[in-house]
Design a protein around this motif. Structure first.
Motif, short mmCIF file in Angstrom:
data_model
loop_
_atom_site.label_atom_id
_atom_site.label_comp_id
_atom_site.label_asym_id
_atom_site.label_seq_id
_atom_site.Cartn_x
_atom_site.Cartn_y
_atom_site.Cartn_z
N SER A 64 0.86 -1.17 0.00
CA SER A 64 0.00 0.00 0.00
C SER A 64 0.90 1.23 0.00
CB SER A 64 -0.89 -0.01 1.26
OG SER A 64 -1.62 1.19 1.34
N PRO A 70 -3.02 6.03 -4.77
CA PRO A 70 -4.07 6.84 -5.40
C PRO A 70 -3.50 7.82 -6.42
CG PRO A 70 -3.78 7.44 -3.08
CD PRO A 70 -2.96 6.21 -3.32
N THR A 125 -5.67 4.18 -7.33
CA THR A 125 -6.38 3.28 -6.42
C THR A 125 -5.77 3.33 -5.03
OG1 THR A 125 -6.46 1.78 -8.30
CG2 THR A 125 -7.21 0.91 -6.20
N GLN A 151 -8.00 0.83 1.20
CA GLN A 151 -8.91 1.49 2.14
C GLN A 151 -9.16 0.66 3.38
OE1 GLN A 151 -12.66 2.35 0.22
NE2 GLN A 151 -12.27 4.56 0.43
N ARG A 152 -9.40 -0.62 3.17
CA ARG A 152 -9.78 -1.49 4.28
C ARG A 152 -8.85 -2.69 4.37
NH1 ARG A 152 -14.72 0.81 3.28
NH2 ARG A 152 -14.98 -0.24 1.28
N ASP A 186 -10.28 1.20 -3.00
CA ASP A 186 -11.38 2.17 -3.08
C ASP A 186 -12.18 2.06 -4.39
OD1 ASP A 186 -9.56 3.33 -4.77
OD2 ASP A 186 -9.63 5.31 -3.83
N ASP A 187 -11.77 1.15 -5.30
CA ASP A 187 -12.60 0.91 -6.49
C ASP A 187 -13.55 -0.27 -6.24
OD1 ASP A 187 -10.97 -1.31 -6.52
OD2 ASP A 187 -10.01 -0.86 -8.43
#
Ligand SMILES: Cc1cc2nc3c(=O)[nH]c(=O)nc-3n(C[C@H](O)[C@H](O)[C@H](O)COP(=O)(O)OP(=O)(O)OC[C@H]3O[C@@H](n4cnc5c(N)ncnc54)[C@H](O)[C@@H]3O)c2cc1C
Length: 400
Positions: free
Chosen positions: A11, A36, A139, A142-143, A156-157
């Motif tokens: 990430s 992102p 991208t 997120q989780r 997040d997509d």
């Protein structure tokens, strides 16, 4: 037999994340790196990273080992000498100057300096050539859902990626670190750094120069010539309001101010890039791992930019994690591997965060008697040859 989309999700595609993807890709693991923001790979473009990174010897060795150095060598400027100047007297002029020469401890330079925007360009191009590595921009991770046998990263997509290990290289506000509930200890200095590049009359002679007066260090790190003139990257640390005022000044007033702050050592300084402003903090995560997750780089530790430590510590994180993975690939991301990673790195990180925090406070000193004490301290440390050599080895990361 369990199936995974990738062995590893990284990430964050900053310099540390890209280096992690390259290191694990080269070691034969399949890697997805997400960020992102696409990397800005042109110095003149909006959003280009104006910082430069001095790769110290151990970092250069890692980059060579994972095949990145071949792309960088032609752009790198060697740092043979680190010069520390105290200009903390009544007038902004040098009063104590001490040179730390790499030749005292090694037959190589301390390190090699490269602009960050160029690093992103070359690292991203290198990943394109690695068959099992995908760098996906636009991208965010997120989780994070984990269990003993796997991690699932929610992007997040809307997609979910199953992996054996997640490497959080998503910066000081790391989403993955927060998702895992790992706390941080943060020290604020009320200070900001301006990062930009200049040209000057006097050649730098491959000397990195750190000038101390008040507010924090003013550091010039050698770059290749720019438009036929000697050039340096500068990091100028100041109290927050003073840094904001300097960033807003018109160019000619700013050039006068920085020439004065440089104690005139290189003649008039000319600004050749934008001025980027970075808030300065020190921060450390209370743990470097959680189930199926390893923190590296600023997700794990942030230090003020003194002594070129930040990214060099990050590459040490990555090398340690990679070595553990290569030693037992079948245990990638399991509890024993991640505990071993935490144990191997936490001591060095805590020592360096504490040491650099102290150095920064000393450099910020404003009262004259304390500034005088600082100059005497520099002189005293320097004049004892074994202490001087030990400090150099510690700075280089050649000694813990
Ligand atoms: C002025 C200055 C000068 C410095 N000079 C040096 C030096 O000479 N030598 C040195 O070793 N260090 C230096 N450092 C430190 C070094 O620059 C940093 O340690 C390094 O750039 C941090 O890298 P990073 O990849 O951890 O973080 P970042 O560069 O912040 O990268 C994090 C990345 O994660 C991405 N991201 C954020 N959220 C998400 C998400 N949810 N999902 C996916 N991706 C996400 C971001 O878009 C970003 O690309 C300096 C620092 C400063 C401020």
């Amino acid at each position: 037999m369990q199936s995974f989309d990738h062995d590893i999700v990284v990430s964050g595609g900053g310099i540390a994340g890209l280096a992690a993807a390259a290191a694990f890709g080269q070691a034969g693991f399949s890697v997805l790196c997400v960020d992102p923001a696409p990397p800005v790979t042109d110095r003149a473009a909006e959003g280009a990273d104006m910082r430069s990174t001095a790769f110290l010897q151990p970092s250069q060795a890692l980059l060579a080992e994972i095949g990145l150095w071949d792309r960088l060598a032609a752009h790198a400027t060697p740092l043979q000498t680190m010069r520390i100047v105290d200009a903390g007297g009544e007038a902004p002029e040098p009063r104590v100057t001490r040179d730390f020469d790499a030749a005292d401890i090694s037959d190589k330079p301390f390190g090699w300096n490269l602009p960050n925007w160029l690093l992103r360009r070359e690292f991203a191009a290198h990943l394109d050539a690695l068959p099992d590595v995908e760098f996906r921009t636009g991208t965010a991770a997120q989780r994070l859902f984990t269990r003993e046998s796997e991690a699932r990263v929610g992007l997040d997509d809307g997609t979910r990626i199953r992996a054996r290990l997640v490497i959080a290289a998503d910066g000081r506000n790391s989403a993955m670190r927060q998702a895992a509930g790992i706390d941080v200890r943060t020290t604020r200095f009320g200070q900001k750094a301006l990062a930009f590049a200049v040209t000057h009359d006097a050649p730098h002679g491959n000397v990195s120069t750190e000038i101390h007066r008040t507010g924090g260090p003013f550091t010039l790190v050698p770059l290749p010539d720019h438009d036929g003139r000697p050039s340096s990257a500068i990091v100028w640390m100041e109290t927050g309001p003073r840094a904001d005022a300097l960033a807003a000044m018109d160019v000619s007033d700013f050039e006068d101010a920085m020439t004065e702050r440089s104690a005139g050592l290189f003649g008039p300084l000319r600004l050749v890039t934008r001025r980027a402003v970075w808030p300065i903090i020190a921060q450390e995560a209370t743990r470097l791992s959680a189930q199926r997750l390893a923190l590296v780089a600023e997700a794990a530790h942030v230090v003020p930019p003194i002594g070129a430590q930040g990214l060099n510590m990050s590459l040490k994180d990555i090398a340690t994690l990679r070595d553990l993975a290569v030693a037992a690939p079948e245990r990638l991301g399991d509890c024993a591997m991640l505990d071993a990673y935490h144990d191997a790195r936490i001591g060095d990180i805590r020592t360096r965060v504490a040491g650099i925090t102290a150095l920064n406070r000393i450099s910020m000193l404003s009262p004259q008697p304390l500034r005088d004490l600082r100059a005497q301290g520099l002189d005293a440390l320097y004049s004892v040859a074994p202490v001087r050599r030990t400090l150099m080895q510690l700075g280089l990361g050649a000694r813990d």
